[in-house]
Scaffold this motif. Structure first.
Motif, PDB file in Angstrom:
ATOM      1  N   GLY A 106       0.788  -1.223   0.000  1.00 51.07           N
ATOM      2  CA  GLY A 106       0.000   0.000   0.000  1.00 51.07           C
ATOM      3  C   GLY A 106       0.824   1.280   0.000  1.00 51.07           C
ATOM      4  O   GLY A 106       0.284   2.363  -0.166  1.00 51.07           O
ATOM      5  N   ALA A 107       2.132   1.179   0.171  1.00 52.66           N
ATOM      6  CA  ALA A 107       2.995   2.365   0.149  1.00 52.66           C
ATOM      7  C   ALA A 107       3.045   2.943  -1.259  1.00 52.66           C
ATOM      8  O   ALA A 107       3.057   2.203  -2.252  1.00 52.66           O
ATOM      9  N   ILE A 108       3.054   4.272  -1.332  1.00 54.61           N
ATOM     10  CA  ILE A 108       3.148   4.967  -2.614  1.00 54.61           C
ATOM     11  C   ILE A 108       4.463   5.741  -2.632  1.00 54.61           C
ATOM     12  O   ILE A 108       4.725   6.561  -1.754  1.00 54.61           O
ATOM     13  N   LEU A 109       5.279   5.461  -3.628  1.00 51.24           N
ATOM     14  CA  LEU A 109       6.544   6.171  -3.822  1.00 51.24           C
ATOM     15  C   LEU A 109       6.366   7.153  -4.966  1.00 51.24           C
ATOM     16  O   LEU A 109       5.678   6.853  -5.942  1.00 51.24           O
ATOM     17  N   THR A 110       6.991   8.315  -4.851  1.00 55.13           N
ATOM     18  CA  THR A 110       6.884   9.321  -5.906  1.00 55.13           C
ATOM     19  C   THR A 110       8.253   9.870  -6.264  1.00 55.13           C
ATOM     20  O   THR A 110       9.220   9.722  -5.519  1.00 55.13           O
ATOM     21  N   SER A 111       8.302  10.506  -7.401  1.00 53.46           N
ATOM     22  CA  SER A 111       9.454  11.267  -7.860  1.00 53.46           C
ATOM     23  C   SER A 111      10.730  10.427  -7.822  1.00 53.46           C
ATOM     24  O   SER A 111      10.747   9.296  -8.268  1.00 53.46           O
ATOM     25  N   MET A 112      11.803  10.979  -7.296  1.00 53.07           N
ATOM     26  CA  MET A 112      13.099  10.295  -7.282  1.00 53.07           C
ATOM     27  C   MET A 112      13.084   9.052  -6.407  1.00 53.07           C
ATOM     28  O   MET A 112      13.863   8.125  -6.639  1.00 53.07           O
ATOM     29  N   ASN A 113      12.201   8.985  -5.424  1.00 49.32           N
ATOM     30  CA  ASN A 113      12.081   7.759  -4.632  1.00 49.32           C
ATOM     31  C   ASN A 113      11.625   6.603  -5.523  1.00 49.32           C
ATOM     32  O   ASN A 113      12.039   5.462  -5.330  1.00 49.32           O
ATOM     33  N   SER A 114      10.777   6.898  -6.511  1.00 48.55           N
ATOM     34  CA  SER A 114      10.339   5.875  -7.468  1.00 48.55           C
ATOM     35  C   SER A 114      11.499   5.400  -8.329  1.00 48.55           C
ATOM     36  O   SER A 114      11.694   4.200  -8.519  1.00 48.55           O
ATOM     37  N   TYR A 115      12.253   6.344  -8.850  1.00 52.25           N
ATOM     38  CA  TYR A 115      13.392   5.979  -9.694  1.00 52.25           C
ATOM     39  C   TYR A 115      14.428   5.196  -8.905  1.00 52.25           C
ATOM     40  O   TYR A 115      14.986   4.205  -9.387  1.00 52.25           O
ATOM     41  N   SER A 116      14.697   5.636  -7.687  1.00 47.45           N
ATOM     42  CA  SER A 116      15.640   4.933  -6.831  1.00 47.45           C
ATOM     43  C   SER A 116      15.178   3.499  -6.594  1.00 47.45           C
ATOM     44  O   SER A 116      15.966   2.551  -6.682  1.00 47.45           O
ATOM     45  N   PHE A 117      13.898   3.322  -6.300  1.00 43.82           N
ATOM     46  CA  PHE A 117      13.337   1.988  -6.076  1.00 43.82           C
ATOM     47  C   PHE A 117      13.569   1.095  -7.292  1.00 43.82           C
ATOM     48  O   PHE A 117      14.029  -0.041  -7.162  1.00 43.82           O
ATOM     49  N   LEU A 118      13.222   1.599  -8.480  1.00 49.76           N
ATOM     50  CA  LEU A 118      13.378   0.799  -9.696  1.00 49.76           C
ATOM     51  C   LEU A 118      14.835   0.419  -9.930  1.00 49.76           C
ATOM     52  O   LEU A 118      15.151  -0.730 -10.240  1.00 49.76           O
ATOM     53  N   LEU A 119      15.734   1.383  -9.760  1.00 47.53           N
ATOM     54  CA  LEU A 119      17.153   1.105  -9.971  1.00 47.53           C
ATOM     55  C   LEU A 119      17.690   0.115  -8.943  1.00 47.53           C
ATOM     56  O   LEU A 119      18.498  -0.754  -9.271  1.00 47.53           O
ATOM     57  N   CYS A 120      17.236   0.234  -7.698  1.00 50.96           N
ATOM     58  CA  CYS A 120      17.680  -0.698  -6.649  1.00 50.96           C
ATOM     59  C   CYS A 120      17.212  -2.128  -6.926  1.00 50.96           C
ATOM     60  O   CYS A 120      17.805  -3.078  -6.424  1.00 50.96           O
ATOM     61  N   HIS A 121      16.180  -2.285  -7.730  1.00 49.78           N
ATOM     62  CA  HIS A 121      15.666  -3.618  -8.060  1.00 49.78           C
ATOM     63  C   HIS A 121      16.155  -4.115  -9.422  1.00 49.78           C
ATOM     64  O   HIS A 121      15.600  -5.063  -9.980  1.00 49.78           O
ATOM     65  N   LEU A 122      17.176  -3.473  -9.928  1.00 50.04           N
ATOM     66  CA  LEU A 122      17.813  -3.929 -11.169  1.00 50.04           C
ATOM     67  C   LEU A 122      19.230  -4.391 -10.847  1.00 50.04           C
ATOM     68  O   LEU A 122      20.041  -3.600 -10.367  1.00 50.04           O
ATOM     69  N   PRO A 123      19.525  -5.669 -11.092  1.00 47.05           N
ATOM     70  CA  PRO A 123      20.901  -6.115 -10.888  1.00 47.05           C
ATOM     71  C   PRO A 123      21.867  -5.227 -11.680  1.00 47.05           C
ATOM     72  O   PRO A 123      21.551  -4.774 -12.770  1.00 47.05           O
ATOM     73  N   ARG A 124      22.974  -4.960 -11.106  1.00 46.62           N
ATOM     74  CA  ARG A 124      24.037  -4.105 -11.663  1.00 46.62           C
ATOM     75  C   ARG A 124      23.692  -2.624 -11.654  1.00 46.62           C
ATOM     76  O   ARG A 124      24.541  -1.799 -11.980  1.00 46.62           O
ATOM     77  N   TRP A 125      22.472  -2.213 -11.311  1.00 47.50           N
ATOM     78  CA  TRP A 125      22.102  -0.801 -11.230  1.00 47.50           C
ATOM     79  C   TRP A 125      21.797  -0.364  -9.801  1.00 47.50           C
ATOM     80  O   TRP A 125      21.476   0.786  -9.551  1.00 47.50           O
ATOM     81  N   TRP A 126      21.854  -1.295  -8.844  1.00 46.91           N
ATOM     82  CA  TRP A 126      21.498  -0.989  -7.463  1.00 46.91           C
ATOM     83  C   TRP A 126      22.316   0.182  -6.919  1.00 46.91           C
ATOM     84  O   TRP A 126      21.814   0.984  -6.150  1.00 46.91           O
ATOM     85  N   TRP A 127      23.583   0.279  -7.322  1.00 44.93           N
ATOM     86  CA  TRP A 127      24.457   1.343  -6.812  1.00 44.93           C
ATOM     87  C   TRP A 127      23.942   2.718  -7.233  1.00 44.93           C
ATOM     88  O   TRP A 127      24.030   3.680  -6.469  1.00 44.93           O
ATOM     89  N   LEU A 128      23.384   2.819  -8.448  1.00 41.35           N
ATOM     90  CA  LEU A 128      22.832   4.095  -8.907  1.00 41.35           C
ATOM     91  C   LEU A 128      21.546   4.412  -8.136  1.00 41.35           C
ATOM     92  O   LEU A 128      21.291   5.559  -7.781  1.00 41.35           O
TER      93      LEU A 128
END
Length: 121
Positions: A63-85
């Protein structure tokens, strides 16, 4: 974990980015949802339709809603090799600067497209 990413299907920049990132091997299940003409769905999920046009939104299965850069950070953290970004984007100073630039760019784009409802435009 399953999340829904709400994107603006009328945004050419969004669609170009989506074509690059949609089919990546994320470590969570992602449903991509075009918000075009879906105001009722957004409101039912607790998302302001105008804000959804202005910022990327993610609805997590808890039920949590992420917005803006928190959304982008979440997506990148869930991509192997992109977590650092994703981690870098999440740092307070970096996140603040990126949010400021992203918001300014989005306001200009929406104004140019005649879709800006914010007094800041």
């Amino acid at each position: 974990m399953k999340v829904t990413v709400f994107y603006d299907g009328e945004c050419p920049i969004c669609l170009k980015a989506l074509s690059r990132w949609r089919d990546k091997a994320y470590t969570c299940d992602i449903e991509w949802f075009d918000i075009t003409g879906q105001d009722d769905v957004l409101v039912a999920k607790g998302i302001n339709p105008q804000r959804a046009i202005e910022q990327l939104h993610i609805l997590c299965d808890d039920g949590a809603i992420l917005t803006s850069m928190n959304s982008y950070s979440f997506l990148l953290c869930h991509l192997p090799r992109w977590w650092w970004l994703g981690f870098l984007v999440s740092l307070p100073g970096v996140r603040h600067g990126l949010t400021w630039g992203y918001d300014a760019m989005t306001r200009r784009r929406l104004k140019r497209e005649g879709r800006c409802c914010d007094s800041k435009c």
